[in-house]
Motif scaffolding. Structure first.
Motif, mmCIF file in Angstrom:
data_model
loop_
_atom_site.group_PDB
_atom_site.id
_atom_site.type_symbol
_atom_site.label_atom_id
_atom_site.label_comp_id
_atom_site.label_asym_id
_atom_site.label_seq_id
_atom_site.Cartn_x
_atom_site.Cartn_y
_atom_site.Cartn_z
ATOM 1 N N ALA A 94 1.043 -1.107 0.026
ATOM 2 C CA ALA A 94 0.262 0.032 0.111
ATOM 3 C C ALA A 94 1.015 1.153 -0.151
ATOM 4 C CB ALA A 94 -0.841 0.073 1.270
ATOM 5 N N LEU A 95 2.025 1.249 0.590
ATOM 6 C CA LEU A 95 2.904 2.194 0.744
ATOM 7 C C LEU A 95 3.431 2.612 -0.426
ATOM 8 C CD1 LEU A 95 4.691 1.945 4.341
ATOM 9 C CD2 LEU A 95 3.050 3.785 3.413
ATOM 10 N N ARG A 96 3.702 1.523 -1.500
ATOM 11 C CA ARG A 96 4.514 1.661 -2.840
ATOM 12 C C ARG A 96 3.495 2.094 -3.772
ATOM 13 N NH1 ARG A 96 6.997 -3.160 -1.051
ATOM 14 N NH2 ARG A 96 5.356 -4.540 -2.120
ATOM 15 N N ARG A 106 -3.734 3.645 14.011
ATOM 16 C CA ARG A 106 -2.785 4.130 14.844
ATOM 17 C C ARG A 106 -1.693 3.105 15.614
ATOM 18 N NH1 ARG A 106 -7.905 5.863 18.572
ATOM 19 N NH2 ARG A 106 -8.379 3.842 19.405
ATOM 20 N N GLU A 107 -2.155 1.761 15.494
ATOM 21 C CA GLU A 107 -1.273 0.823 16.089
ATOM 22 C C GLU A 107 -0.108 0.574 15.228
ATOM 23 O OE1 GLU A 107 -5.615 0.277 17.826
ATOM 24 O OE2 GLU A 107 -4.629 0.526 15.539
ATOM 25 N N ASN A 108 -0.114 1.052 13.909
ATOM 26 C CA ASN A 108 0.786 0.577 13.063
ATOM 27 C C ASN A 108 1.878 1.983 12.856
ATOM 28 O OD1 ASN A 108 1.000 -2.180 12.351
ATOM 29 N ND2 ASN A 108 -0.962 -1.620 11.238
ATOM 30 N N VAL A 109 1.671 3.070 13.727
ATOM 31 C CA VAL A 109 2.400 4.164 13.609
ATOM 32 C C VAL A 109 3.911 4.009 13.935
ATOM 33 C CG1 VAL A 109 2.797 6.487 14.607
ATOM 34 C CG2 VAL A 109 0.651 5.847 14.003
ATOM 35 N N LYS A 110 3.992 3.332 14.854
ATOM 36 C CA LYS A 110 5.637 2.752 15.234
ATOM 37 C C LYS A 110 6.336 2.122 14.204
ATOM 38 C CE LYS A 110 8.543 1.265 18.958
ATOM 39 N NZ LYS A 110 9.528 0.375 18.070
ATOM 40 N N TRP A 111 5.343 1.026 13.690
ATOM 41 C CA TRP A 111 6.200 0.242 12.584
ATOM 42 C C TRP A 111 6.443 1.321 11.552
ATOM 43 C CZ3 TRP A 111 3.800 -0.222 7.549
ATOM 44 C CH2 TRP A 111 4.276 -0.822 6.816
ATOM 45 N N LEU A 112 5.524 2.227 11.048
ATOM 46 C CA LEU A 112 5.548 3.118 9.942
ATOM 47 C C LEU A 112 6.885 3.778 10.063
ATOM 48 C CD1 LEU A 112 4.590 4.259 7.208
ATOM 49 C CD2 LEU A 112 3.257 5.810 8.731
ATOM 50 N N GLU A 117 11.162 5.305 5.218
ATOM 51 C CA GLU A 117 11.507 6.665 5.151
ATOM 52 C C GLU A 117 10.579 7.524 4.969
ATOM 53 O OE1 GLU A 117 14.710 9.301 2.433
ATOM 54 O OE2 GLU A 117 14.424 6.971 1.978
ATOM 55 N N TRP A 118 10.352 8.329 6.119
ATOM 56 C CA TRP A 118 9.411 9.445 5.987
ATOM 57 C C TRP A 118 9.467 10.436 5.021
ATOM 58 C CZ3 TRP A 118 5.296 9.293 9.582
ATOM 59 C CH2 TRP A 118 4.529 10.455 9.612
ATOM 60 N N ASP A 119 8.304 10.483 4.244
ATOM 61 C CA ASP A 119 8.232 11.449 3.315
ATOM 62 C C ASP A 119 6.771 11.989 3.021
ATOM 63 O OD1 ASP A 119 7.041 9.283 2.425
ATOM 64 O OD2 ASP A 119 7.747 8.963 0.576
ATOM 65 N N PHE A 120 6.359 12.171 4.174
ATOM 66 C CA PHE A 120 4.932 12.641 4.264
ATOM 67 C C PHE A 120 5.007 14.140 4.954
ATOM 68 C CE2 PHE A 120 4.309 8.221 5.457
ATOM 69 C CZ PHE A 120 3.399 7.643 4.404
ATOM 70 N N ASP A 121 4.609 15.069 3.920
ATOM 71 C CA ASP A 121 4.545 16.451 4.468
ATOM 72 C C ASP A 121 3.487 17.066 5.100
ATOM 73 O OD1 ASP A 121 2.689 17.188 2.213
ATOM 74 O OD2 ASP A 121 4.299 17.268 0.734
ATOM 75 N N THR A 122 2.376 16.154 5.001
ATOM 76 C CA THR A 122 1.076 16.582 5.591
ATOM 77 C C THR A 122 0.626 15.442 6.573
ATOM 78 O OG1 THR A 122 0.540 18.191 3.756
ATOM 79 C CG2 THR A 122 -1.376 17.213 5.486
ATOM 80 N N ARG A 146 8.109 14.472 13.592
ATOM 81 C CA ARG A 146 7.161 15.593 13.825
ATOM 82 C C ARG A 146 7.821 16.857 12.822
ATOM 83 N NH1 ARG A 146 5.194 19.557 12.570
ATOM 84 N NH2 ARG A 146 3.669 20.859 13.459
ATOM 85 N N PRO A 147 9.175 17.098 13.181
ATOM 86 C CA PRO A 147 9.808 18.141 12.451
ATOM 87 C C PRO A 147 9.983 18.217 10.945
ATOM 88 C CG PRO A 147 11.093 17.549 14.358
ATOM 89 C CD PRO A 147 10.092 16.472 14.243
ATOM 90 N N LYS A 148 9.823 16.990 10.546
ATOM 91 C CA LYS A 148 9.625 16.607 8.748
ATOM 92 C C LYS A 148 8.129 17.181 8.410
ATOM 93 C CE LYS A 148 12.915 12.972 9.172
ATOM 94 N NZ LYS A 148 13.427 11.542 8.767
ATOM 95 N N VAL A 149 7.237 17.357 8.893
ATOM 96 C CA VAL A 149 5.824 17.710 8.813
ATOM 97 C C VAL A 149 5.771 18.956 8.565
ATOM 98 C CG1 VAL A 149 3.472 17.485 9.250
ATOM 99 C CG2 VAL A 149 5.148 15.516 9.994
ATOM 100 N N LYS A 150 5.253 19.372 7.464
ATOM 101 C CA LYS A 150 5.025 21.031 7.247
ATOM 102 C C LYS A 150 3.635 21.421 7.571
ATOM 103 C CE LYS A 150 7.949 21.133 3.091
ATOM 104 N NZ LYS A 150 8.132 21.184 1.456
ATOM 105 N N ARG A 151 2.465 20.404 7.479
ATOM 106 C CA ARG A 151 1.271 20.708 7.834
ATOM 107 C C ARG A 151 0.591 19.503 8.638
ATOM 108 N NH1 ARG A 151 -2.377 24.015 6.374
ATOM 109 N NH2 ARG A 151 -1.791 25.858 4.602
ATOM 110 N N ILE A 152 -0.061 19.918 9.600
ATOM 111 C CA ILE A 152 -0.491 18.987 10.871
ATOM 112 C C ILE A 152 -1.952 19.381 11.022
ATOM 113 C CG2 ILE A 152 0.521 19.773 12.769
ATOM 114 C CD1 ILE A 152 0.870 17.021 13.872
ATOM 115 N N ILE A 153 -2.766 18.569 10.896
ATOM 116 C CA ILE A 153 -4.459 18.549 11.393
ATOM 117 C C ILE A 153 -4.605 17.804 12.414
ATOM 118 C CG2 ILE A 153 -6.675 18.930 10.487
ATOM 119 C CD1 ILE A 153 -5.464 19.039 7.804
ATOM 120 N N GLY A 154 -5.012 18.003 13.708
ATOM 121 C CA GLY A 154 -5.519 17.233 14.847
ATOM 122 C C GLY A 154 -6.903 17.067 14.672
#
Length: 448
Positions: A94-96, A106-112, A117-122, A146-154
């Protein structure tokens, strides 16, 4: 389907667009998902500010809610998505996949974080309150990237129902400590003082005088809104349908019950008496259990219980009024969750005082003049009723003069069952015996 947003939804979408880091603290049912997706469409396909988006959500919400909303609305055409769920192999595949939005539980956040390689900007965090523990692995993992993220929405309904201490880790993910401090120790020392303790051991903290107002003031520029959506014309009522789906085995059992009831009829026609009986059995089964001989309960599925669990978690302590119809529904809900029935004057008093998180009520007991609006603003219909009078009567216990919040009415509907007939009739205000009969006959005639 065409999207006709409420004024507050337009306001919230614009708020997201104007704030690279923000949090929508809106009540359940107000449309946090569609608001966010509307903003993401602009960011991805209009202003091109977002390249690759990650949505983190509870598992069932990731599987169901986000994909449904993405495919439901016409104005979201063009937004592509990939579900990062399932086995390790499925997640990697799915990531490819090339997409604009990647949705993960959310249970797979740590695995991710550990394996990709983190390439999500939002980043979108649905149910931000599930990141309230600064010791949880999911929080620590996101903190790294978190420092690699340009936009975040909670997104959350109630961020701190138990303690204002819960806010620190959630806001840290939003602004990396800019407003409440970079360390929870400093936040605790600044706004709290020891409460329960045994000499040097501190068991709990309580806010200092004025702390709540000060904290809310600090985060008010990036959050809508701590208490309620106060830019709405109050009171407003919002009605939602939450679909659940039975497994193939359960669908087969449901169809078998439907066929057997019909086969017992000699004339092939369904008269009023038999139609009512069949309707009753089908609605029970849609809820997850059905009465057999000698009132024995036969259990079929827990799909509505699972959906109710999601709603209770999303409420995060905010009071919920759950309407049930059958006694076996009451038993199953009570066995799985900590609840209290609204039966006596004392129950009503405690509900209105905010002492009951999940209250159970039977529509027939919600008589005219019963005031419950001070205790909460969300009703969940676990089991539906053909009685328009009882339906409207119960809803009016919360949706009435004096209610200070938007009333949200959630309906749990099992897809492909008699539930759909009832909810359609309720929406059309067409609750008559003839409607019941025709609905049952229509489903029977559709069977091969």
């Amino acid at each position: 389907m065409k999207y006709k947003p409420h004024n507050y939804q337009v306001y919230a979408k614009d708020f997201i667009l104007e704030h690279p880091a923000c949090c929508l603290m809106l009540d359940m049912g107000l449309g946090k998902t569609i608001i966010t997706l509307s903003a993401l469409w602009v960011l991805s396909l209009d202003t091109f500010e977002s390249g690759k988006i990650l949505v983190i959500a509870p598992k069932r919400v990731a599987e169901d809610t986000w994909p449904k909303e993405l495919t439901k609305w016409e104005h979201l055409t063009g937004l592509t998505y990939s579900l990062v769920l399932g086995s390790k192999t499925q997640r990697e595949e799915a990531l490819r996949k090339r997409a604009m939005i990647y949705i993960i539980n959310r249970e797979n956040v740590k695995w991710l974080v550990d394996n990709h390689e983190w390439d999500f900007d939002t980043l979108v965090i649905d149910e931000l309150s599930s990141f309230k523990s600064n010791q949880a692995q999911r929080f620590k993992a996101l903190k790294k990237v978190r420092p690699k993220v340009k936009r975040i929405i909670g997104l959350t309904g109630t961020p701190a129902p138990n303690s204002l201490l819960d806010l620190w880790s959630q806001l840290y993910l939003i602004d990396m400590g800019k407003r409440l401090g970079r360390f929870i120790g400093g936040y605790r020392e600044r706004f709290f003082m020891p409460d329960r303790r045994n000499r040097e051991i501190i068991y709990s903290y309580k806010p200092r005088d004025g702390a709540e107002a000060a904290i809310y003031d600090l985060i008010s520029d990036v959050c809508i809104s701590m208490k309620a959506v106060d830019f709405l014309d109050m009171p407003e009522k919002i009605s939602n349908v939450i679909e659940v789906s039975m497994s193939e085995k359960e669908k087969k059992q449901y169809g078998q019950l439907q066929k057997e009831m019909v086969l017992t009829l000699e004339s092939g026609e369904v008269d009023a008496m038999n139609a009512a009986g069949l309707s009753n059995k089908l609605l029970q089964m849609a809820n997850g259990a059905v009465y057999g001989d000698e009132h024995k309960v036969h259990y079929v599925h827990d799909k509505k219980l699972d959906a109710l669990e999601d709603l209770i978690e999303a409420a995060n302590g905010k009071p919920l009024l759950v309407a049930y119809w059958y006694k076996h529904d009451l038993s199953r809900i009570s066995e799985r969750f900590s609840t209290r029935c609204i039966d006596s004057a004392k129950d009503i008093e405690d509900w209105n005082a905010g002492k009951i998180s999940v209250a159970l009520i039977h529509p027939a007991s919600a008589g005219h003049g019963l005031n419950l609006q001070d205790g909460g603003s969300t009703i969940i219909w676990f089991g539906l009723t053909w009685s328009l009078e009882l339906y409207l009567q119960l809803n009016s216990r919360l949706w009435r003069q004096g209610q200070k919040n938007t009333v949200v009415i959630q309906h749990l509907v099992t897809k492909g069952t008699h539930d759909e007939d009832v909810i359609k009739a309720l929406e059309n205000k067409d609750i008559q015996q003839a409607s019941l009969i025709e609905a049952v006959k229509a489903r029977i005639e559709c069977e091969p």
